[in-house]
Design a protein around this motif. Structure first.
Motif, PDB file in Angstrom:
ATOM      1  N   LEU A 291       1.019  -1.234  -0.253  1.00 27.54           N
ATOM      2  CA  LEU A 291       0.079  -0.238  -0.020  1.00 27.54           C
ATOM      3  C   LEU A 291       0.901   1.149   0.021  1.00 27.54           C
ATOM      4  O   LEU A 291       1.790   1.303   1.036  1.00 27.54           O
ATOM      5  N   GLN A 295      -4.125   4.641   0.335  1.00 23.90           N
ATOM      6  CA  GLN A 295      -5.073   3.663  -0.420  1.00 23.90           C
ATOM      7  C   GLN A 295      -5.715   2.420   1.074  1.00 23.90           C
ATOM      8  O   GLN A 295      -4.803   2.886   1.962  1.00 23.90           O
ATOM      9  N   VAL A 305      -7.583  -3.570  -2.463  1.00 27.87           N
ATOM     10  CA  VAL A 305      -7.047  -2.695  -2.757  1.00 27.87           C
ATOM     11  C   VAL A 305      -8.087  -0.764  -2.895  1.00 27.87           C
ATOM     12  O   VAL A 305      -8.368  -1.258  -4.133  1.00 27.87           O
ATOM     13  N   ASN A 307      -8.198   2.128  -3.886  1.00 28.45           N
ATOM     14  CA  ASN A 307      -7.463   3.931  -4.109  1.00 28.45           C
ATOM     15  C   ASN A 307      -7.514   4.776  -3.798  1.00 28.45           C
ATOM     16  O   ASN A 307      -6.030   5.952  -3.265  1.00 28.45           O
TER      17      ASN A 307
END
Length: 390
Positions: A291, A295, A305, A307
């Motif tokens: 990361l 994030q 993930v 963003n």
């Protein structure tokens, strides 16, 4: 009286194994107005643990009703002098002990319970959480940090534990020796949060109903701790010794020096690791991802993930705020349950509502509920049970 001695006497009182001499010592201690904060914190911690056993008769509401009714009866009989109740039912238990009433072992509930429940039906008297935690030392000794004064808590090997203004810190000497094999655990009951500084300088904030296990001294090539619940970490930089967080449920977070939040409560559907500064590597059943700031890793059997993480929402609890942006009713209720130490019950199906906005975590529960009712949902409180209806 030393906090550990007070905890022991309270536990014996609840189990009805306390001797006459010990009961006299307990009564004398509760006659000391200067020890009020220690008394209340110790009682609350002991009874919080006891609610997971068969020590208490029935629910907390029933115990509360019994103690409050006994306190009222004794107050009405001169020349009894009772110090004011300071915080809900643990403080009422202090009154009962001071008066020598064996309330916890009785079974008289009925009308007494109904009277006490009526007093809290609107949410009056249910206060927000505060600073506090239970520290379990390597030898199993438990220390109620709420009741401790500033100063040295204890010494383990060559490491000294210090409490200063509600924050626990570790002074690790270079010659820590075998203390590296010793582990401590700090747990925050519902309605509590706490801050700790680890031996390497790493700062960790624990949200309510959370647990942190860590070594008294870091040795070897890595620094490893275990977290359950929610924690915000500011990890001290040390390129030679990676910092690893073992998150209950199977996720692992590796860092070198960074600030991030972990939300891993058992009653949440996913685990979230939100990065504010630095870099972290998140490992979970669904894979491994690195990361960057801003994030958020989401683990729910798979690892994905986000963003564009909502950083303000992720660490709102640490900053003393409820941040309800795009939060479902269930999400909001889980937060309130942990912070106000109430049980949430849905009378019918869960209303499909989404909330927005911010509120201070220092508000009384009734004020928060008044805000939420503007969205059309209704609440009523019976004892410490929060009932939700459409």
């Amino acid at each position: 009286m030393h906090p550990s001695e007070l905890d022991s006497l309270l536990q014996k009182f609840l189990e009805d194994t306390i001797s006459e001499a010990e009961l006299d010592a307990l009564r004398r201690h509760f006659a000391d107005e200067g020890a009020a904060s220690q008394q209340e914190a110790a009682i609350e911690a002991v009874l919080w643990k006891a609610r997971f056993t068969d020590v208490l008769p029935g629910s907390k509401e029933e115990a509360f009703a019994q103690v409050m009714q006994a306190a009222r009866e004794r107050e009405a009989t001169p020349p009894t002098v009772v110090r004011p109740l300071r915080r809900w039912w643990p403080a009422a238990a202090a009154v009962a002990i001071l008066l020598g009433a064996g309330i916890w072992m009785t079974t008289q509930r009925s009308q007494r319970q109904q009277d006490a429940v009526a007093d809290t039906r609107s949410g009056d008297g249910i206060h927000p959480g505060r600073e506090g935690a239970i520290l379990t030392l390597a030898d199993g000794t438990e220390v109620v940090l709420d009741s401790m004064q500033n100063g040295v808590v204890t010494t383990q090997g060559a490491t000294t534990l210090m409490l200063q203004n509600g924050r626990l810190s570790y002074d690790e000497k270079h010659d820590a020796g075998k203390s590296a094999d010793a582990y401590n655990t700090i747990a925050t009951p519902p309605g509590r949060q706490f801050q700790i500084v680890l031996p390497d300088g790493t700062k960790i904030w624990l949200n309510a109903a959370s647990t942190l296990r860590y070594p008294v001294a870091f040795r070897g090539g890595e620094r490893k701790v275990k977290v359950e619940g929610e924690a915000y970490l500011e990890v001290a930089a040390d390129a030679a010794r990676p910092f690893i967080v073992d998150v209950a449920g199977g996720t692992e977070v590796q860092v070198l020096g960074t600030s991030f939040n972990i939300n891993a409560y058992k009653d949440e559907k996913v685990q979230r690791t939100t990065l504010l500064q630095g870099r972290v590597r998140v490992k979970a059943a669904g894979g491994e991802r690195i990361l960057d700031p801003g994030q958020e890793a989401v683990a729910d059997g798979q690892l994905s993930v986000n963003n564009n993480a909502n950083l303000a929402q992720a660490i709102a609890w640490k900053n003393g705020v409820f941040h309800f942006e795009n939060a479902s009713l269930e999400t909001v209720m889980r937060q309130l349950s942990r912070w106000y130490d109430v049980e949430v019950v849905y009378e019918k199906q869960v209303p499909a509502l989404t909330f927005g906005g911010e509120m201070g975590r220092n508000l009384e529960l009734k004020d928060v509920l008044e805000f939420l009712e503007g969205s059309g949902v209704h609440f009523r409180i019976e004892g410490r049970k929060l009932i939700v209806s459409p």
